[in-house]
Design a protein around this motif. Structure first.
Motif, PDB file in Angstrom:
ATOM      1  N   VAL A 101       0.857  -1.181   0.000  1.00 46.88           N
ATOM      2  CA  VAL A 101       0.000   0.000   0.000  1.00 46.88           C
ATOM      3  C   VAL A 101       0.892   1.229   0.000  1.00 46.88           C
ATOM      4  CG1 VAL A 101      -0.257  -0.007   2.540  1.00 46.88           C
ATOM      5  CG2 VAL A 101      -1.943   1.209   1.132  1.00 46.88           C
ATOM      6  N   HIS A 133      -0.592   5.205   9.538  1.00 47.55           N
ATOM      7  CA  HIS A 133      -1.877   4.862  10.149  1.00 47.55           C
ATOM      8  C   HIS A 133      -2.521   3.649   9.480  1.00 47.55           C
ATOM      9  CE1 HIS A 133      -3.011   6.938   6.488  1.00 47.55           C
ATOM     10  NE2 HIS A 133      -4.155   6.305   6.569  1.00 47.55           N
ATOM     11  N   SER A 134      -2.008   3.242   8.309  1.00 48.91           N
ATOM     12  CA  SER A 134      -2.736   2.256   7.491  1.00 48.91           C
ATOM     13  C   SER A 134      -2.853   0.895   8.176  1.00 48.91           C
ATOM     14  CB  SER A 134      -2.038   2.074   6.144  1.00 48.91           C
ATOM     15  OG  SER A 134      -2.652   1.002   5.448  1.00 48.91           O
ATOM     16  N   SER A 136      -3.997  -1.630   6.380  1.00 56.02           N
ATOM     17  CA  SER A 136      -3.961  -2.618   5.293  1.00 56.02           C
ATOM     18  C   SER A 136      -2.881  -3.691   5.503  1.00 56.02           C
ATOM     19  CB  SER A 136      -3.767  -1.920   3.943  1.00 56.02           C
ATOM     20  OG  SER A 136      -4.900  -1.151   3.637  1.00 56.02           O
ATOM     21  N   ASN A 195      -1.970  -1.229  -3.390  1.00 52.64           N
ATOM     22  CA  ASN A 195      -3.065  -0.334  -3.046  1.00 52.64           C
ATOM     23  C   ASN A 195      -2.533   1.088  -3.026  1.00 52.64           C
ATOM     24  OD1 ASN A 195      -4.698  -2.634  -0.832  1.00 52.64           O
ATOM     25  ND2 ASN A 195      -5.588  -1.669  -2.634  1.00 52.64           N
ATOM     26  N   VAL A 196      -3.400   2.027  -3.375  1.00 52.79           N
ATOM     27  CA  VAL A 196      -3.011   3.432  -3.394  1.00 52.79           C
ATOM     28  C   VAL A 196      -4.018   4.212  -2.560  1.00 52.79           C
ATOM     29  CG1 VAL A 196      -2.585   5.442  -4.843  1.00 52.79           C
ATOM     30  CG2 VAL A 196      -2.041   3.154  -5.704  1.00 52.79           C
ATOM     31  N   THR A 197      -3.502   5.023  -1.646  1.00 45.90           N
ATOM     32  CA  THR A 197      -4.401   5.817  -0.810  1.00 45.90           C
ATOM     33  C   THR A 197      -4.015   7.291  -0.890  1.00 45.90           C
ATOM     34  OG1 THR A 197      -5.511   5.888   1.342  1.00 45.90           O
ATOM     35  CG2 THR A 197      -3.153   5.388   1.382  1.00 45.90           C
ATOM     36  N   ASN A 240      -7.445   2.806  -6.649  1.00 51.17           N
ATOM     37  CA  ASN A 240      -6.837   2.463  -5.354  1.00 51.17           C
ATOM     38  C   ASN A 240      -6.099   1.133  -5.437  1.00 51.17           C
ATOM     39  OD1 ASN A 240      -9.092   0.722  -5.415  1.00 51.17           O
ATOM     40  ND2 ASN A 240      -9.068   0.583  -3.183  1.00 51.17           N
ATOM     41  N   ASP A 253     -12.731   0.692  -4.146  1.00 46.92           N
ATOM     42  CA  ASP A 253     -13.345   1.521  -3.095  1.00 46.92           C
ATOM     43  C   ASP A 253     -14.866   1.552  -3.212  1.00 46.92           C
ATOM     44  OD1 ASP A 253     -11.141   2.355  -1.622  1.00 46.92           O
ATOM     45  OD2 ASP A 253     -10.756   4.070  -2.930  1.00 46.92           O
ATOM     46  N   TYR A 259     -10.820   5.751   9.365  1.00 47.25           N
ATOM     47  CA  TYR A 259     -11.016   4.636  10.304  1.00 47.25           C
ATOM     48  C   TYR A 259     -10.055   4.681  11.489  1.00 47.25           C
ATOM     49  CZ  TYR A 259      -7.114   2.572   7.703  1.00 47.25           C
ATOM     50  OH  TYR A 259      -5.900   2.351   7.100  1.00 47.25           O
ATOM     51  N   LEU A 303     -12.810  -0.324   4.609  1.00 47.49           N
ATOM     52  CA  LEU A 303     -11.437  -0.779   4.354  1.00 47.49           C
ATOM     53  C   LEU A 303     -11.401  -2.301   4.142  1.00 47.49           C
ATOM     54  CD1 LEU A 303      -8.407   0.284   4.349  1.00 47.49           C
ATOM     55  CD2 LEU A 303      -8.291  -0.744   6.622  1.00 47.49           C
TER      56      LEU A 303
HETATM   57  O1  SKM Z   1      -8.698   2.431  -0.899  1.00 48.15           O
HETATM   58  C1  SKM Z   1      -8.097   2.108   0.328  1.00 48.15           C
HETATM   59  C2  SKM Z   1      -6.675   1.683   0.086  1.00 48.15           C
HETATM   60  O2  SKM Z   1      -6.678   0.554  -0.749  1.00 48.15           O
HETATM   61  C3  SKM Z   1      -5.978   1.340   1.386  1.00 48.15           C
HETATM   62  C4  SKM Z   1      -6.265   2.261   2.497  1.00 48.15           C
HETATM   63  C5  SKM Z   1      -5.432   2.205   3.693  1.00 48.15           C
HETATM   64  O3  SKM Z   1      -4.562   1.347   3.771  1.00 48.15           O
HETATM   65  O4  SKM Z   1      -5.632   3.032   4.603  1.00 48.15           O
HETATM   66  C6  SKM Z   1      -7.340   3.133   2.462  1.00 48.15           C
HETATM   67  C7  SKM Z   1      -8.187   3.296   1.261  1.00 48.15           C
HETATM   68  O5  SKM Z   1      -7.782   4.460   0.584  1.00 48.15           O
END
Ligand code: SKM
Length: 275
Positions: free
Chosen positions: A6, A13-14, A16, A59-61, A86, A102, A219, A244
């Motif tokens: 990602v 914070h991610s 993923s 993944n792209v955020t 994304n 998404d 989140y 998510l």
């Molecule tokens: O669309 C998702 C993305 O694939 C991953 C992500 C994250 O890791 O916080 C948030 C969203 O933007």
């Protein structure tokens, strides 16, 4: 090994990596999922450096989703319609394919946390006009939303978004909220306001109908200030973690070639870490 990841700025914070690495472990795969935070002005160079190489999918955020679509050679209908991606898939021949999970993630999260909600019944208000908002608008239009107001501090950015979607999507400034909210069936925070704590968008949620559903794409924290205000007003809420998780399922299938195991509850795992 199959490597996924990602990419965003910020990325610390991610959740993923936690989610995908838990699914990888459960499946016993020789694989990994890694966070990347390229400098904001070097996103394209970063992606080009991965072409045909070791990373299979990314993944792209925030703030790279629109640039992710632009840098790709091919794109899914949904990514093209959204004007944002994304998920980037790296083919062996060096080409890059853009996708957007998404939108399905958003609809899936609503179906789970606000069961019975009818997207076609009332207008939607989306706060924010970035790549996340674009994915939401595309999916909601396909699901039959009658009208979508995109509200952004910089109205020109909301107008750019609206112009790509046609007459059901209108661009508005924050001063339009007192007129929009009493008609809204669904209100979505697609800005990053509230990320890491602090105040969310300033929309007065007590103006919404009692039946309205309020959703936050942020989140961390799980119960954002925006969602807490919605709850205090007695509205149903949908949290960003569910979205998510829902967008992560098709992502995992694309990168690792199999469905994630239903035996491991990644929501419970993520909740523990979010505190
Ligand atoms: O669309 C998702 C993305 O694939 C991953 C992500 C994250 O890791 O916080 C948030 C969203 O933007």
């Amino acid at each position: 090994a199959i490597v996924g990841g990602v990419c965003g700025q910020p990325i610390k914070h991610s959740m993923s990596p936690v989610i995908h690495n838990a699914w990888i472990a459960a499946a016993g795969l020789d694989a990994a999922y890694v966070p990347f935070a390229p400098a904001a002005d070097r996103f394209e160079t970063f992606v080009d450096g991965l072409r045909g190489g070791a990373v299979r999918g990314l993944n792209v955020t925030i703030p790279f989703k629109e640039r992710a679509l632009a840098v790709a050679d091919t794109a899914s209908d949904l990514a093209r319609m959204a004007g944002a991606a994304n998920l980037l898939v790296f083919n062996e021949d060096g080409s890059v394919h853009a996708d957007n999970t998404d939108g399905p993630g958003l609809l899936g999260a609503i179906a789970i946390q606000a069961p019975g909600f009818d997207v076609t019944a009332a207008p939607v208000v989306i706060l924010g006009a970035g790549g996340a908002a674009r994915g939401a608008v595309a999916a909601l239009l396909l699901a039959g939303a009658p009208r979508i107001a995109v509200v952004n501090r910089t109205v020109a950015r909301a107008q750019d978004l609206a112009d790509t979607f046609g007459e059901k999507v209108v661009a508005k400034g924050e001063d339009a909220l007192p007129a929009l909210l009493p008609e809204a069936g669904l209100i979505i925070n697609a800005t990053s306001l509230g990320l890491g704590g602090g105040a969310g968008p300033s929309a007065d949620l007590t103006l919404t109908p009692k039946t309205a559903v309020v959703m936050d794409m942020v989140y961390k924290p799980l119960r954002t200030e925006f969602l807490r205000r919605a709850e205090a007003a007695g509205r149903r809420t949908v949290d960003g973690l569910e979205m998510l998780l829902r967008q992560a399922i098709p992502t995992f299938e694309t990168i690792y070639g199999q469905a994630p195991s239903p035996k491991i509850d990644v929501r419970v795992l993520a909740l523990k870490l979010l505190g």
